[in-house]
Scaffold this active site. Structure first.
Site, PDB file in Angstrom:
ATOM      1  N   GLU A  99     -29.581  56.301  15.441  1.00 17.36           N
ATOM      2  CA  GLU A  99     -28.557  55.771  14.531  1.00 17.36           C
ATOM      3  C   GLU A  99     -28.505  54.253  14.602  1.00 17.36           C
ATOM      4  OE1 GLU A  99     -24.981  57.383  16.057  1.00 17.36           O
ATOM      5  OE2 GLU A  99     -25.561  59.469  15.790  1.00 17.36           O
ATOM      6  N   PRO A 100     -29.528  53.542  14.144  1.00 13.59           N
ATOM      7  CA  PRO A 100     -29.454  52.085  14.168  1.00 13.59           C
ATOM      8  C   PRO A 100     -28.378  51.563  13.216  1.00 13.59           C
ATOM      9  CG  PRO A 100     -31.312  52.799  12.849  1.00 13.59           C
ATOM     10  CD  PRO A 100     -30.759  54.030  13.507  1.00 13.59           C
TER      11      PRO A 100
ATOM     12  N   ARG B 194     -26.794  47.699  13.955  1.00 16.42           N
ATOM     13  CA  ARG B 194     -27.000  46.267  14.128  1.00 16.42           C
ATOM     14  C   ARG B 194     -28.430  45.847  13.777  1.00 16.42           C
ATOM     15  NH1 ARG B 194     -24.013  43.270  17.601  1.00 16.42           N
ATOM     16  NH2 ARG B 194     -23.398  45.195  18.663  1.00 16.42           N
TER      17      ARG B 194
ATOM     18  N   CYS C 212      -3.753  29.521  14.145  1.00 22.45           N
ATOM     19  CA  CYS C 212      -2.973  28.931  15.231  1.00 22.45           C
ATOM     20  C   CYS C 212      -3.193  29.693  16.540  1.00 22.45           C
ATOM     21  CB  CYS C 212      -1.487  28.915  14.859  1.00 22.45           C
ATOM     22  SG  CYS C 212      -0.475  27.975  15.997  1.00 22.45           S
TER      23      CYS C 212
END
Length: 414
Positions: A269-270, A272, A338
């Site tokens: 399950e690639p 990235r 902030c």
């Protein structure tokens, strides 16, 4: 150059600067640019290396409809970790029988959705990572295709927060799996084991990755009678410009050797690997401030657009698209929020940035826009897909009206 023989990594310097300037001018910033040709190249390379495996796309990396469509059209089935991802995949045109659902502490509404989908599509596989999930599925009338997620007790990857193989949150404890499998075979159509041991694995991590996968493969042989052994994803890309890319052939050979004795289809399950270098985030400089400590470069993107540096202390290369030929100056690049966490780099040499310069942040195609948020009421960025000479908006930029839309739609006086 064929898709399979394409460069193993697309560096930030490889992006066409004139095109990035034109896209930023046309669509404003911050802006995600996703190269769909590159997605196809990455998938073709991975699929060819792992020609012995069933390759799915882990949708959590980027659930954009256009991205899912591109990978599905290229031949990838889709793995989803939440019901919302199932829904998005269906809306992208994925056939239900080409989906796999990997539940992690699933809310009731997620299980309800998945079981309803299974009632119409019995080919759907549901992966459970806890004994109680089996009970919850059975109570809903589910008796279909079930896999069990294994926790091998070994984690790998680029950060402890993604070393899922040793995190008790994920999967059934290794020694408890055989007993739970026997139980599952009594109640469901038990079809496989699943494990995902970590993310961002590069060539130097392959030995550790091998040890983790070997434990899972040994367990698969012990359990026996499996339709598939799903080894998850985890294969990474270099985020720093000096890092070499993963030797995908060596990774494939390692997986082949580890699973040689497993009598089942090997699934991967690639996420990235397919998406990271196919994305760049464009941001415009609005403030430059000289301080005794550093040169502060303020930009219009913040951790609301890209949270990985704040969440994982991740390195993302930054390119001055406008002034790339200027002398590098140590600079701290940060956004408009902030919090001191709202920085993309600290004291990093970058070609001297001036007001209105366009900067590009690299390797954001995976876990970039999917983790965008509305902190400080910042509208989420837009996204443009490029394919050859074609360009199209695939996700419009949010407006202030979008920020309050769900509150405005609440009925009655507020």
């Amino acid at each position: 150059m064929s898709l399979v023989d394409s460069a193993a990594i697309k560096r930030l310097a490889d992006w066409d600067g004139d095109r990035l300037e034109r896209l930023a001018a046309a669509h404003d910033t911050p802006l995600y640019v996703t190269d769909h040709d590159r997605i196809r190249e990455n998938f073709a390379r991975f699929d060819a290396a792992f020609d012995f495996a069933h390759v799915m796309y882990a949708a959590k990396a980027n659930t954009g409809r256009a991205v899912i469509q591109t990978l599905y059209d290229a031949g990838a089935d889709i793995e989803c970790a939440a019901a919302g991802e199932l829904d998005r995949a269906l809306k992208a045109g994925v056939a239900p029988e080409d989906l796999q659902y990997t539940a992690v502490n699933p809310p009731d509404r997620d299980l309800d959705y998945a079981v309803d989908l299974w009632a119409d599509t019995p080919e759907l596989t549901i992966t459970a990572g806890a004994e109680m999930t089996l009970d919850r599925l059975e109570s809903r009338g589910f008796d279909g295709r079930l896999a069990i997620r294994v926790n091998p007790g070994i984690g790998t990857g680029h950060h402890e927060k993604v070393a899922t193989g040793k995190d008790a949150k994920f999967g059934v404890a290794y020694d408890e799996v055989p007993e739970l499998v026997a139980d599952a075979r009594e109640r469901f159509e038990f079809v496989g084991l699943h494990a995902h041991v970590g993310s961002g694995v590069l060539s130097g991590d392959l030995d550790d990755h091998r040890r983790a996968l070997q434990k899972v493969a040994d367990l698969a042989e012990r359990v026996g009678s499996l339709e598939f052994l799903d080894l998850g994803g985890g294969f990474g890309v270099p985020y720093r410009p000096e890092e070499p890319p993963l030797d995908i052939e060596a990774a494939a050979e390692m997986v082949r050797e580890v699973t040689d004795g497993v009598d089942a289809t090997i699934a991967l399950e690639p996420g990235r690997y397919l998406l990271a270098d196919a994305g760049a985030l464009l941001t415009r400089v609005n403030t430059v401030k000289e301080t005794p400590e550093t040169r502060v470069v303020g930009v219009d993107a913040g951790l609301t657009a890209l949270i990985r540096p704040a969440m994982f202390d991740s390195y993302h290369h930054i390119r001055n698209v406008t002034g790339g030929d200027r002398e590098p100056v140590e600079s701290s690049v940060g956004g408009p929020l902030c919090t001191s966490a709202d920085v993309f780099c600290t004291d990093r040499p970058i070609p001297r940035a001036e007001a209105n310069d366009l900067l590009a942040i690299g390797n954001v195609g995976a876990y970039g826009i999917n983790l965008a948020n509305q902190f400080h009421s910042q509208p989420k960025p837009g996204e443009v897909a490029i394919e050859g000479d074609d360009e199209r908006v695939t996700r419009r930029r949010e407006t202030f009206e979008d920020l309050t839309r769900l509150e405005d739609e609440v009925p009655g006086d507020q």
